[in-house]
Design a protein around this motif. Structure first.
Motif, short mmCIF file in Angstrom:
data_model
loop_
_atom_site.label_atom_id
_atom_site.label_comp_id
_atom_site.label_asym_id
_atom_site.label_seq_id
_atom_site.Cartn_x
_atom_site.Cartn_y
_atom_site.Cartn_z
N ARG A 56 0.57 3.66 -3.49
CA ARG A 56 -0.04 5.03 -3.20
C ARG A 56 0.90 5.94 -3.21
NH1 ARG A 56 -3.36 4.54 2.19
NH2 ARG A 56 -3.78 6.81 1.81
N GLN A 57 2.19 5.67 -3.10
CA GLN A 57 3.33 6.54 -3.28
C GLN A 57 3.59 7.39 -1.85
OE1 GLN A 57 3.42 8.40 -7.06
NE2 GLN A 57 4.63 6.51 -8.05
N LEU A 58 3.30 6.93 -0.84
CA LEU A 58 2.84 7.49 0.49
C LEU A 58 4.38 8.25 0.83
CD1 LEU A 58 0.53 5.56 2.51
CD2 LEU A 58 0.10 7.60 0.96
N VAL A 61 3.76 7.32 8.10
CA VAL A 61 4.91 6.82 7.46
C VAL A 61 6.19 7.45 8.12
CG1 VAL A 61 6.22 6.90 5.09
CG2 VAL A 61 3.69 6.81 5.24
N ASP A 68 0.74 -1.21 0.06
CA ASP A 68 -0.01 -0.04 -0.15
C ASP A 68 0.82 1.30 -0.10
OD1 ASP A 68 -2.74 1.24 0.29
OD2 ASP A 68 -1.90 1.88 2.19
N LEU A 69 2.00 1.14 0.75
CA LEU A 69 2.98 2.57 0.87
C LEU A 69 3.30 2.58 -0.35
CD1 LEU A 69 4.82 1.78 3.98
CD2 LEU A 69 3.00 3.27 3.48
N LEU A 75 -1.39 6.75 8.20
CA LEU A 75 -1.99 5.42 7.77
C LEU A 75 -3.19 4.93 8.35
CD1 LEU A 75 1.65 3.70 7.75
CD2 LEU A 75 0.37 4.29 5.73
N ASP A 113 2.79 10.95 6.04
CA ASP A 113 1.43 10.65 5.60
C ASP A 113 0.73 9.67 6.79
OD1 ASP A 113 1.59 12.22 3.61
OD2 ASP A 113 1.96 10.62 2.00
#
Length: 263
Positions: free
Chosen positions: A28-30, A76, A24-25, A36, A34
């Motif tokens: 979504r290019q977190l 993050v 997911d990281l 979670l 950011d």
């Protein structure tokens, strides 16, 4: 997080959940900071227990991927910066500049003080000899990063008390202004927890991990600088390049002795 837990897989649920969060990281290019999903949301989304969620997130936090802030949530984590201060005789200024970041220092103490027994021993000076004591809070891109205290024999750089050490490299000053040619050094890294005072200066929680770098630098055979630097554990890591040396061919073979020894 479109995929779910494969309940027929032999892989533990916590491990699967950990991989899902990592995917997911990436997808979504977190970025650092950011938010979670929280524990309850992860439990509901993947129909797993809170124990599973906690174990998955605990491993991600240990690996420096996420940061859990009590009362605020899960985020993050900022990427830890690799430093090579333990394998080459560089200063933090040079190491940070090589990465393209900006380093500035808040000089908290710069004065002449008598060497105590420990510092005198490291600098090979008589106890009570005059030393220059320099304490700096080092900030990388304006974020507190390191608290460092440096000791030098006074005669090595007597004009240092008048130098600007907020933006300049101490090593560059020693070499270019005072003609001190640093040749080698000895450094070691230890892990400690931050005291209340240190935590306040570095902007971390009391009891958080810090990496302590202790160093003695030499000009020829003379020790000319000693420092202890407390690095934020959530911002720094030290990397060392290793080289294996083949066993010496002349090394004698192992001897196997039988029988009973007498004394």
């Amino acid at each position: 997080m479109a995929r779910g837990i494969d309940r027929s897989s032999p892989l533990p649920f916590y491990y699967q959940l950990k991989q899902l969060v990592l995917t997911d990281l990436r997808d979504r290019q977190l970025a650092a900071g950011d938010r979670l999903p929280g524990d309850h949301e992860l439990c509901a989304t993947y129909d797993v227990s809170r124990t599973v969620v906690r174990q998955a997130l605990a491993e991600l936090e240990t690996e420096g991927v996420i940061q859990r802030v009590k009362g605020r949530g899960t985020f993050v984590a900022p990427e830890r910066t690799s430093e090579h201060l333990v394998q080459s005789l560089t200063g933090l200024y040079e190491d940070v500049a090589a990465r393209g970041d900006q380093l500035r220092s808040v000089v908290r103490r710069l004065e002449v003080a008598p060497a105590d027994e420990q510092i005198a021993g490291l600098l090979e000076l008589p106890v009570g000899a005059r030393t220059i004591v320099l304490e700096r809070l080092r900030l990388v891109d304006d974020e507190p990063w390191v608290l460092a205290t440096t000791y030098l024999p006074y005669d090595v750089a007597p004009g240092l008390l008048d130098d600007d050490l907020t933006q300049h490299s101490l090593y560059a000053l020693l070499e270019q202004k005072y003609g001190v040619e640093l040749t080698h050094g000895r450094r070691r890294v230890e892990a400690e927890v931050a005291s209340d005072t240190l935590a306040g200066l570095l902007g971390i929680s009391p009891g958080a991990a810090v990496l302590v770098l202790r160093s003695t630098s030499y000009a020829g055979e003379r020790p000319v600088e000693v420092f202890v630097a407390y690095h934020r554990g959530d911002r720094s890591r030290f990397e060392v390049t290793l080289k294996r040396t083949p066993p010496a061919e002349s090394r004698p073979p192992l001897m196997h002795v039988t029988g009973q020894a007498s004394v």
